[in-house]
Design an enzyme around this catalytic site. Sequence first.
Site, short mmCIF file in Angstrom:
data_model
loop_
_atom_site.label_atom_id
_atom_site.label_comp_id
_atom_site.label_asym_id
_atom_site.label_seq_id
_atom_site.Cartn_x
_atom_site.Cartn_y
_atom_site.Cartn_z
N ARG A 1 -36.11 -11.49 68.22
CA ARG A 1 -36.80 -11.54 69.52
C ARG A 1 -36.68 -12.91 70.18
NH1 ARG A 1 -42.65 -9.94 68.49
NH2 ARG A 1 -42.19 -11.19 66.66
N ASN B 1 -41.07 -5.74 68.78
CA ASN B 1 -40.86 -5.01 67.53
C ASN B 1 -41.50 -3.64 67.65
OD1 ASN B 1 -39.56 -7.13 66.23
ND2 ASN B 1 -41.41 -7.88 65.25
#
EC number: 3.6.1.7
Length: 88
Positions: free
Chosen positions: A18, A36
Amino acid sequence: MIRKRVVVSGRVQGVFFRDSCRSEAIVHRVAGWVRNLPDGSVEAVFEGEPEAVSRLVEWSRRGSPSARVDNVRESEEEPEGLAAFDIR
């Protein structure tokens, strides 16, 4: 301006996917977000100029240096006019 959503599966959580995605988005001036998912995959939305968004989609196929990308599902959506890139 275009918008793409990707869902990336493999070893993509806990490997700076990320944060690396956000850095790539900033470099390429792409707005959107990344998060996520409970199943261990990562979902991201990219909005921006077509060439820049394509670069982010291609980056998603490799991911961060420690990631192992097994599959990327890609879909096109209507842009919402996002102005920044966030980690959710």
